[in-house]
Design a protein around this motif. Structure first.
Motif, PDB file in Angstrom:
ATOM      1  N   ALA A 180      -9.210  -3.206  10.648  1.00 39.83           N
ATOM      2  CA  ALA A 180      -8.783  -2.028  11.403  1.00 39.83           C
ATOM      3  C   ALA A 180      -7.307  -1.758  11.154  1.00 39.83           C
ATOM      4  CB  ALA A 180      -9.038  -2.238  12.892  1.00 39.83           C
ATOM      5  N   SER A 181      -6.537  -2.825  10.955  1.00 43.09           N
ATOM      6  CA  SER A 181      -5.112  -2.680  10.659  1.00 43.09           C
ATOM      7  C   SER A 181      -4.596  -3.964  10.044  1.00 43.09           C
ATOM      8  CB  SER A 181      -4.313  -2.343  11.925  1.00 43.09           C
ATOM      9  OG  SER A 181      -4.385  -3.420  12.858  1.00 43.09           O
ATOM     10  N   ILE A 182      -3.483  -3.840   9.319  1.00 42.29           N
ATOM     11  CA  ILE A 182      -2.781  -4.984   8.750  1.00 42.29           C
ATOM     12  C   ILE A 182      -1.312  -4.830   9.127  1.00 42.29           C
ATOM     13  CG2 ILE A 182      -2.170  -6.243   6.655  1.00 42.29           C
ATOM     14  CD1 ILE A 182      -4.635  -4.950   5.317  1.00 42.29           C
ATOM     15  N   ALA A 183      -0.830  -5.717   9.995  1.00 48.02           N
ATOM     16  CA  ALA A 183       0.556  -5.660  10.444  1.00 48.02           C
ATOM     17  C   ALA A 183       1.383  -6.650   9.631  1.00 48.02           C
ATOM     18  CB  ALA A 183       0.649  -5.981  11.931  1.00 48.02           C
ATOM     19  N   ILE A 184       2.443  -6.135   9.008  1.00 51.69           N
ATOM     20  CA  ILE A 184       3.358  -6.969   8.220  1.00 51.69           C
ATOM     21  C   ILE A 184       4.760  -6.633   8.710  1.00 51.69           C
ATOM     22  CG2 ILE A 184       4.133  -7.637   5.929  1.00 51.69           C
ATOM     23  CD1 ILE A 184       1.530  -6.393   4.821  1.00 51.69           C
ATOM     24  N   GLY A 185       5.406  -7.579   9.381  1.00 48.81           N
ATOM     25  CA  GLY A 185       6.683  -7.261   9.993  1.00 48.81           C
ATOM     26  C   GLY A 185       6.492  -6.142  10.995  1.00 48.81           C
ATOM     27  N   ALA A 207       2.397   2.879  11.371  1.00 50.78           N
ATOM     28  CA  ALA A 207       3.665   2.701  12.088  1.00 50.78           C
ATOM     29  C   ALA A 207       4.598   1.862  11.228  1.00 50.78           C
ATOM     30  CB  ALA A 207       3.430   2.016  13.435  1.00 50.78           C
ATOM     31  N   GLY A 208       5.891   2.006  11.503  1.00 53.11           N
ATOM     32  CA  GLY A 208       6.869   1.205  10.785  1.00 53.11           C
ATOM     33  C   GLY A 208       7.427   1.879   9.551  1.00 53.11           C
ATOM     34  N   GLU A 209       7.595   3.196   9.620  1.00 51.44           N
ATOM     35  CA  GLU A 209       8.190   3.933   8.498  1.00 51.44           C
ATOM     36  C   GLU A 209       9.521   3.305   8.100  1.00 51.44           C
ATOM     37  OE1 GLU A 209       8.673   7.580   5.968  1.00 51.44           O
ATOM     38  OE2 GLU A 209       6.975   6.691   7.013  1.00 51.44           O
ATOM     39  N   ASP A 210       9.704   3.076   6.807  1.00 51.29           N
ATOM     40  CA  ASP A 210      10.924   2.538   6.208  1.00 51.29           C
ATOM     41  C   ASP A 210      11.170   1.059   6.515  1.00 51.29           C
ATOM     42  OD1 ASP A 210      11.460   4.988   5.028  1.00 51.29           O
ATOM     43  OD2 ASP A 210      12.670   5.686   6.707  1.00 51.29           O
ATOM     44  N   GLN A 211      10.142   0.368   6.972  1.00 50.43           N
ATOM     45  CA  GLN A 211      10.259  -1.084   7.112  1.00 50.43           C
ATOM     46  C   GLN A 211      10.283  -1.722   5.716  1.00 50.43           C
ATOM     47  OE1 GLN A 211      10.326  -3.256  10.032  1.00 50.43           O
ATOM     48  NE2 GLN A 211      11.020  -1.293  10.868  1.00 50.43           N
ATOM     49  N   ILE A 212      10.936  -2.854   5.618  1.00 47.64           N
ATOM     50  CA  ILE A 212      10.975  -3.587   4.352  1.00 47.64           C
ATOM     51  C   ILE A 212       9.863  -4.640   4.349  1.00 47.64           C
ATOM     52  CG2 ILE A 212      12.328  -5.102   2.857  1.00 47.64           C
ATOM     53  CD1 ILE A 212      14.839  -3.778   3.916  1.00 47.64           C
ATOM     54  N   LEU A 213       9.003  -4.564   3.345  1.00 49.66           N
ATOM     55  CA  LEU A 213       7.991  -5.588   3.140  1.00 49.66           C
ATOM     56  C   LEU A 213       8.523  -6.598   2.135  1.00 49.66           C
ATOM     57  CD1 LEU A 213       4.739  -3.431   2.782  1.00 49.66           C
ATOM     58  CD2 LEU A 213       5.841  -4.276   4.866  1.00 49.66           C
ATOM     59  N   ARG A 214       8.238  -7.882   2.385  1.00 51.53           N
ATOM     60  CA  ARG A 214       8.716  -8.935   1.491  1.00 51.53           C
ATOM     61  C   ARG A 214       7.566  -9.874   1.138  1.00 51.53           C
ATOM     62  NH1 ARG A 214      14.251  -8.623   1.624  1.00 51.53           N
ATOM     63  NH2 ARG A 214      15.157  -7.643   3.483  1.00 51.53           N
ATOM     64  N   VAL A 215       7.493 -10.228  -0.125  1.00 54.68           N
ATOM     65  CA  VAL A 215       6.507 -11.218  -0.547  1.00 54.68           C
ATOM     66  C   VAL A 215       6.752 -12.502   0.235  1.00 54.68           C
ATOM     67  CG1 VAL A 215       5.749 -12.657  -2.472  1.00 54.68           C
ATOM     68  CG2 VAL A 215       6.167 -10.213  -2.822  1.00 54.68           C
ATOM     69  N   GLY A 216       5.679 -13.063   0.784  1.00 54.51           N
ATOM     70  CA  GLY A 216       5.779 -14.268   1.595  1.00 54.51           C
ATOM     71  C   GLY A 216       5.682 -14.010   3.081  1.00 54.51           C
ATOM     72  N   GLN A 217       5.791 -12.740   3.502  1.00 53.12           N
ATOM     73  CA  GLN A 217       5.644 -12.419   4.918  1.00 53.12           C
ATOM     74  C   GLN A 217       4.223 -12.678   5.400  1.00 53.12           C
ATOM     75  OE1 GLN A 217       7.297  -8.291   4.824  1.00 53.12           O
ATOM     76  NE2 GLN A 217       8.211  -8.852   6.779  1.00 53.12           N
ATOM     77  N   GLU A 218       4.129 -13.051   6.681  1.00 55.43           N
ATOM     78  CA  GLU A 218       2.821 -13.191   7.281  1.00 55.43           C
ATOM     79  C   GLU A 218       2.218 -11.809   7.546  1.00 55.43           C
ATOM     80  OE1 GLU A 218       3.212 -15.596  10.759  1.00 55.43           O
ATOM     81  OE2 GLU A 218       3.411 -17.471   9.612  1.00 55.43           O
ATOM     82  N   ALA A 219       0.903 -11.738   7.454  1.00 56.60           N
ATOM     83  CA  ALA A 219       0.189 -10.495   7.700  1.00 56.60           C
ATOM     84  C   ALA A 219      -0.849 -10.731   8.795  1.00 56.60           C
ATOM     85  CB  ALA A 219      -0.493 -10.000   6.415  1.00 56.60           C
ATOM     86  N   ASP A 220      -0.811  -9.912   9.822  1.00 58.32           N
ATOM     87  CA  ASP A 220      -1.774 -10.019  10.917  1.00 58.32           C
ATOM     88  C   ASP A 220      -2.893  -9.012  10.652  1.00 58.32           C
ATOM     89  OD1 ASP A 220      -3.147 -10.329  13.239  1.00 58.32           O
ATOM     90  OD2 ASP A 220      -1.588  -9.538  14.557  1.00 58.32           O
ATOM     91  N   VAL A 221      -4.041  -9.507  10.246  1.00 55.15           N
ATOM     92  CA  VAL A 221      -5.180  -8.654   9.897  1.00 55.15           C
ATOM     93  C   VAL A 221      -6.123  -8.576  11.089  1.00 55.15           C
ATOM     94  CG1 VAL A 221      -7.077  -8.293   8.300  1.00 55.15           C
ATOM     95  CG2 VAL A 221      -4.950  -9.318   7.481  1.00 55.15           C
ATOM     96  N   ALA A 222      -6.211  -7.388  11.681  1.00 64.59           N
ATOM     97  CA  ALA A 222      -7.112  -7.168  12.820  1.00 64.59           C
ATOM     98  C   ALA A 222      -8.397  -6.537  12.303  1.00 64.59           C
ATOM     99  CB  ALA A 222      -6.441  -6.259  13.848  1.00 64.59           C
ATOM    100  N   LEU A 223      -9.509  -7.197  12.534  1.00 65.79           N
ATOM    101  CA  LEU A 223     -10.791  -6.690  12.068  1.00 65.79           C
ATOM    102  C   LEU A 223     -11.346  -5.629  13.017  1.00 65.79           C
ATOM    103  CD1 LEU A 223     -12.464  -9.958  10.759  1.00 65.79           C
ATOM    104  CD2 LEU A 223     -11.099  -8.289   9.510  1.00 65.79           C
ATOM    105  N   ALA A 224     -12.174  -4.751  12.476  1.00 69.58           N
ATOM    106  CA  ALA A 224     -12.682  -3.623  13.252  1.00 69.58           C
ATOM    107  C   ALA A 224     -13.921  -3.974  14.056  1.00 69.58           C
ATOM    108  CB  ALA A 224     -12.981  -2.454  12.316  1.00 69.58           C
ATOM    109  N   PHE A 225     -14.284  -5.256  14.099  1.00 71.77           N
ATOM    110  CA  PHE A 225     -15.462  -5.636  14.899  1.00 71.77           C
ATOM    111  C   PHE A 225     -15.191  -6.977  15.566  1.00 71.77           C
ATOM    112  CE2 PHE A 225     -16.259  -6.804  10.446  1.00 71.77           C
ATOM    113  CZ  PHE A 225     -16.386  -8.163  10.546  1.00 71.77           C
TER     114      PHE A 225
END
Length: 283
Positions: free
Chosen positions: A204-209, A265-283
């Motif tokens: 449903a979403s992938i939050a990175i930073g 959301a998060g326009e102009d945020q900096i993504l960096r290799v190695g950051q954790e990603a919070d993957v929210a599933l749609a079910f």
């Protein structure tokens, strides 16, 4: 924990990508050094876009962002330098170009650039740059009504693939006695490790930073994964393997691999290799 393991910017549509350690994520896709993903595109004499589907040698055109220019190199060609600054209004050369069903205004790069591309690809063509006042929006039927801008990408600002999805495909290829494929055959912007194979399909979403990315449409695959990105040569296609388990009725039976995505959301945020990603599933 899921992790962001690769970022790739493709300044020129269907040419080689630039691996990055960090990039700014915008509603229109990744950006680095004020250069957007797929900001340039090669077009034929009628303004129709060209890709590796028909011109696999495009894979050999390698961009590099310099201080004031986009540098392009290709085998047997002199280095080409394209100014990063936009032309003043009285020097603009605008043409209408077409990307699938969309027609947009673009800057026409100079004749020297056109000659360089034409010589290398063996077809009369030109390089164009997306005009800042042009407007191209991803299909709102897939984005849930959200107006997500994109430049010269096939239709969406971001492409996300999990490492496990590629690993799963490669296992099937190896069982058939075929070579494993690198991720660059599928040309993602963002690669996530630490989730299951094809789990991106159900995110449903992938939050990175501070950025929140939403996968919205399965990516139907064409002939490009058969192109060796290091040599420009066309080899065996993985589509026959994908046909056995990745035909997706949501895209009219297209062979899905990876997810087209938009920024929530998060326009102009900096993504960096190695950051954790919070993957929210749609079910």
């Amino acid at each position: 924990m899921p992790t962001l393991t690769a970022l790739t910017l493709y300044p020129v549509k269907s040419c080689a990508g630039i691996p990055l350690r960090a990039a700014i994520v915008t509603r229109a896709g990744l950006m680095s050094d004020h250069i957007y993903d797929r900001e340039w595109m090669v077009v034929d004499a009628e303004g129709n876009f060209l890709t590796q589907r028909d011109h696999p040698r495009m894979a050999l055109i390698v961009p590099k962002i310099r201080l004031e220019t986009l540098e392009l190199r290709a085998p047997g060609m002199l280095r080409l330098e394209i100014p990063l600054g936009l032309p003043p209004p009285d020097e603009e050369r605008l043409i209408t170009v077409k990307v699938w069903d969309d027609s947009v205004q673009a800057y026409d790069c100079d004749d020297i650039t056109a000659t360089w591309f034409s010589k290398f690809l063996g077809i009369h063509c030109r390089l164009v740059r997306f005009h800042p006042e042009a407007r191209r929006i991803a299909s709102t039927s897939w984005t849930g009504g959200i107006e997500a801008p994109t430049l010269f990408g096939d239709g969406y600002p971001l492409l996300v693939i999990s490492q496990a999805s590629l690993d799963d495909l490669n296992e099937k290829l190896l069982v058939q006695g075929r070579a494993a494929l690198p991720m660059n055959r599928f040309r993602p912007n963002i690669v996530i490790d630490g989730i299951g194979a094809y789990e991106e399909d159900f995110a449903a979403s992938i939050a990175i930073g501070g950025a929140v990315i939403k996968p919205v449409k399965p990516c139907p695959r064409c002939r490009i994964p058969a192109v060796d990105q290091a040599t420009g040569e066309v080899g065996p296609s993985p589509l026959d393997i994908l046909q056995t388990y990745r035909a997706d009725p949501k895209i009219d039976g297209g062979l899905a691999f990876g997810m087209n995505a938009i920024l929530l959301a998060g326009e102009d945020q900096i993504l960096r290799v190695g950051q954790e990603a919070d993957v929210a599933l749609a079910f």
